[in-house]
Motif scaffolding. Structure first.
Motif, PDB file in Angstrom:
ATOM      1  N   PRO A 149       0.893  -1.259   0.096  1.00 36.64           N
ATOM      2  CA  PRO A 149      -0.007  -0.076   0.058  1.00 36.64           C
ATOM      3  C   PRO A 149       0.749   1.253  -0.148  1.00 36.64           C
ATOM      4  O   PRO A 149       0.422   2.318  -0.885  1.00 36.64           O
ATOM      5  N   SER A 152       2.537   1.826  -3.446  1.00 35.57           N
ATOM      6  CA  SER A 152       1.436   2.142  -4.474  1.00 35.57           C
ATOM      7  C   SER A 152       1.156   3.617  -4.289  1.00 35.57           C
ATOM      8  O   SER A 152       0.912   4.214  -5.421  1.00 35.57           O
ATOM      9  N   ASN A 153       0.741   4.007  -3.105  1.00 38.51           N
ATOM     10  CA  ASN A 153       0.725   5.474  -2.758  1.00 38.51           C
ATOM     11  C   ASN A 153       1.647   6.397  -3.402  1.00 38.51           C
ATOM     12  O   ASN A 153       1.645   7.176  -3.850  1.00 38.51           O
ATOM     13  N   SER A 206      -4.791   3.716  -9.494  1.00 37.26           N
ATOM     14  CA  SER A 206      -5.139   3.304  -8.197  1.00 37.26           C
ATOM     15  C   SER A 206      -6.080   2.042  -8.183  1.00 37.26           C
ATOM     16  O   SER A 206      -6.012   1.163  -7.014  1.00 37.26           O
ATOM     17  N   ALA A 210      -5.006  -1.288  -6.299  1.00 37.61           N
ATOM     18  CA  ALA A 210      -5.526  -1.906  -5.314  1.00 37.61           C
ATOM     19  C   ALA A 210      -6.130  -3.284  -5.587  1.00 37.61           C
ATOM     20  O   ALA A 210      -6.217  -4.046  -4.766  1.00 37.61           O
ATOM     21  N   GLY A 213      -3.063  -5.154  -5.134  1.00 41.00           N
ATOM     22  CA  GLY A 213      -2.869  -5.451  -3.671  1.00 41.00           C
ATOM     23  C   GLY A 213      -3.630  -6.498  -3.145  1.00 41.00           C
ATOM     24  O   GLY A 213      -3.287  -7.189  -2.187  1.00 41.00           O
ATOM     25  N   ARG A 214      -4.977  -6.234  -3.470  1.00 40.98           N
ATOM     26  CA  ARG A 214      -5.878  -7.094  -2.633  1.00 40.98           C
ATOM     27  C   ARG A 214      -5.708  -8.581  -3.012  1.00 40.98           C
ATOM     28  O   ARG A 214      -5.864  -9.365  -2.207  1.00 40.98           O
ATOM     29  N   MET A 221      -6.749  -2.503   0.808  1.00 40.97           N
ATOM     30  CA  MET A 221      -6.549  -1.110   0.262  1.00 40.97           C
ATOM     31  C   MET A 221      -7.831  -0.486  -0.285  1.00 40.97           C
ATOM     32  O   MET A 221      -8.964  -1.390  -0.619  1.00 40.97           O
TER      33      MET A 221
END
Lengths: 224, 223, 245
Positions: A149, A152-153, A206, A210, A213-214, A221
């Protein structure tokens, strides 16, 4: 305020602007990947290294994190030629952003490494995992989940940061916006369209990040 | 040495003044942005149909200014004032920009902080007839501020460096002075080197302070 | 007239139907125990009675007044009349014991601090915590926190007290101090609706017991009826399992 918006003059430039956005994405991607390499190496050094190398790494991170990226690139672009090193504006921006990213990603990754949970490692040891197996099955999945996270941010922030390249004449999205502006003088229209392109591009990024990531790292996220 | 030529009395004064402008610009954006951002965060926590349009506006506002580059927001504000026929200084444009961006980012930091408080605190307050604002004021904020402060302070330090971009519309701050001195004939290496060192001298101690703050708040109990 | 009545009350979380037509009444000064397996809807009834979850159909009446859940003012009124004590105590972590008890009467109801404080101190003395007025929740044991939560609910001067698994989160040796407090309240004639897994306690304190399963009241009767002579298969099954423990 009696301003009339006239987007008619700006629409023909849309493909031109969009290909500028493509360049923005390329810069962000390259700088992020370079920064990730530097950051991983430096974070490893900071966690396990000793001696003069550690001091150099620390100095690099502390200096780049505490000064503006814009002025760093100014330095690369305007001061290095005095020392006989000539960089194109594109290269100066790319190198500046990569070095800057390297420093921030070192900080982020170190925090991730330090989040290893002792109880899980002990459990793995008791279960007879070898050192390598511990890394493979316990540490890496956990670190990836924790790191994904914030990484990515930072990637999204870097995508926005590429607009800085315009200042050095790189024709990415903001650079092209300045070009269109000087040809049409429809400043508000141009920059509002460009703002929407940035929003669209980062929103798509994003959402993709996300999802990755998930499902890839089981990281929690959300997009908004 | 060229560095000594640069550091004349007037140039040092010039630099010091504009370092203060840089600091003031970020502080202004964070203080006003923090207040407005808190309001936005609270709006986003409301429920019911009545505040739905407000929630939508708050969402659009925060997402817009968090997903548009600083530089583009700066140009948008600059041209909005120009075409709106409002004669304002570039410093005013810079101030408006940092408040807009500060509000958006701090709203998210505050919202995350408020949501970090355990749901059972919200339920207990609700069952005892606290209104949303009473819950936040008496129960949630007193517990959330230790969570909010460190990232908010981190954002402030980040903002000091981002505000270098304000030089692009002619706001006379630290980076702008670098360009001016460079144009006066000082070499880029010395001028931008000096500017980098000044930024470092501002940012580094603040970052250390922030780290200390985070450690202290992290170990203290929530009250 | 019953003090508290639920008339064919249904409620859902999203699309998941948790309560399927509950009929239940509690007389003034009566203690009614709710028992049943997890997920049977016992705690949901208490959430409905504090307005945390509005019912999807049916009627709730307090002393004969129908509660209109679509009106915020009526939900506020309902919460003034029914106070709840939670399983996890839910004390405000940022406030001292005394502040936890006085905050709602002073800040929310606007009563004078000088008037509320003696009442709060008396209530805390009654639950045996006179020496903890300035302590913060995280400095107390679970049993002490739960007694503060009871004092906090009582300081709102509710007509009806709802207790949601108030001993479930406590260490066994701390359970009795909380149960003693509740016994005292029952003896004073407080109207109470109690959800609990402490079957011995429910049996001792309740005038009537409702056995719930899958969102319905399966059987309602005196403790002796429910625990010694259950009529329904489902109740027998549940009681049998518990007694074997």
């Amino acid at each position: 305020m009696d301003y009339t918006f006239q987007y008619g003059q700006v629409w023909p430039y849309l493909p031109y602007l969009l290909s500028g956005a493509w360049l923005s994405l390329q810069i962000a991607f390259l700088a992020f990947c370079g920064g990730l390499l530097i950051g991983t190496a430096c974070a490893a050094m900071r966690s396990f290294g000793k001696g003069p190398l550690l001091i150099v790494v620390n100095a690099y991170v502390i200096f780049f994190v505490n000064t503006p990226q814009l002025v760093q690139i100014y330095f690369l672009y305007f001061a290095l030629p005095d020392m006989g090193i000539y960089l194109s504006s594109y290269m100066a921006v790319l190198i500046g952003m990569t070095l800057n990213a390297g420093a921030y990603l070192t900080e982020i990754q170190r925090a991730g490494f330090e989040s290893r949970r002792r109880s899980e490692m002990e459990a793995a040891e008791v279960l007879g995992f070898s050192r390598l197996q511990q890394v493979r099955y316990v540490i890496l999945p956990h670190v990836a989940k924790v790191l994904f996270p914030p990484l990515s941010n930072h990637y999204i922030l870097m995508t926005l940061g590429t607009s800085m390249a315009a200042i050095f004449g790189v024709e990415e999205l903001t650079g092209r916006a300045l070009n269109v502006n000087s040809q049409t003088f429809r400043s508000l229209e141009v920059f509002s369209v460009v703002a929407l392109i940035y929003i669209a591009v980062t929103l798509v990024a994003s959402v993709l990040l996300a999802l990755l990531g998930r499902y890839g790292f089981r990281a929690k996220m959300r997009v908004v | 040495m060229e560095l000594f030529d640069l550091l004349t009395y007037y140039n040092v004064l010039f630099l010091a003044q504009d370092a203060l402008t840089t600091l003031a610009l970020s502080a202004f954006g964070c203080v006003l942005g923090g207040i407005l951002g808190t309001a936005l965060a609270v709006v986003r926590l409301t429920r019911g149909k009545l505040t739905l349009p407000l929630r939508g506006l708050a969402l659009v506002f925060t997402e817009f200014f968090r997903r548009v580059p600083f530089l583009v927001t700066l140009f948008l504000c600059f041209f909005a004032f120009q075409f709106g026929g409002l004669e304002v200084s570039t410093l005013t444009v810079g101030c408006v920009t940092v408040v807009l961006i500060g509000t958006a980012f701090l709203a998210e930091i505050v919202r995350a902080g408020l949501q970090s408080v355990h749901p059972n605190q919200w339920h207990a307050a609700e069952a005892m007839n606290f209104s949303l604002l009473q819950t936040i004021r008496y129960v949630i904020l007193p517990q959330a501020w230790t969570v909010i402060l460190p990232p908010a302070f981190g954002f402030f330090i980040l903002f000091i460096k981002d505000s270098a971009l304000a030089s692009q519309i002619g706001v006379v701050e630290l980076t702008y002075v670098g360009k001016v001195l460079n144009n006066r004939g000082f070499s880029a290496g010395v001028t931008f080197g000096t500017i980098l060192v000044i930024y470092f001298a501002i940012s580094f101690p603040l970052a250390r302070l922030g780290a200390k703050l985070e450690k202290k708040l992290g170990s203290s109990r929530t009250r | 007239m019953a003090h508290l009545e639920l008339d064919d009350v249904s409620a859902a979380y999203g699309t998941f139907q948790v309560l399927k037509g509950i009929d239940l009444s509690v007389a003034r000064g009566e203690t009614v125990g709710l028992v049943g397996p997890s997920g049977s809807g016992k705690s949901t009834i208490l959430r409905v009675l504090t307005g945390l979850l509005p019912p999807s159909s049916g009627e709730v009446r307090v002393a004969g007044d129908v509660v209109d859940y679509s009106r915020a003012s009526e939900i506020r009124r309902l919460r003034d009349r029914c106070a709840i004590v939670f399983q996890q105590y839910n004390l405000f972590q940022n406030l001292t014991v005394l502040e936890n008890v006085t905050i709602a009467p002073t800040k929310i109801r606007g009563r004078k601090r000088a008037e509320v404080q003696p009442e709060a101190e008396a209530l805390l003395a009654r639950v045996g915590l006179s020496d903890k007025l300035g302590a913060y929740p995280d400095e107390l044991s679970g049993g002490q926190q739960q007694r503060v939560a009871i004092a906090r609910a009582l300081c709102l001067k509710p007509e009806i007290l709802l207790l949601d698994e108030v001993t479930a989160a406590l260490d066994p040796e701390l359970v009795s101090e909380v149960l003693d407090t509740i016994r005292g309240l029952a003896a004073e004639g407080m109207t109470m609706l109690i959800v609990s897994h402490e079957m011995g306690f429910i049996r001792e304190i309740s005038a009537r017991v409702a056995f719930m399963a899958e969102g319905r009241v399966v059987e309602l009767g005196s403790p002796a009826d429910i625990f010694d002579n259950p009529q329904k298969e489902r109740t027998r099954d549940f009681v049998g399992k518990i007694l074997r423990h």
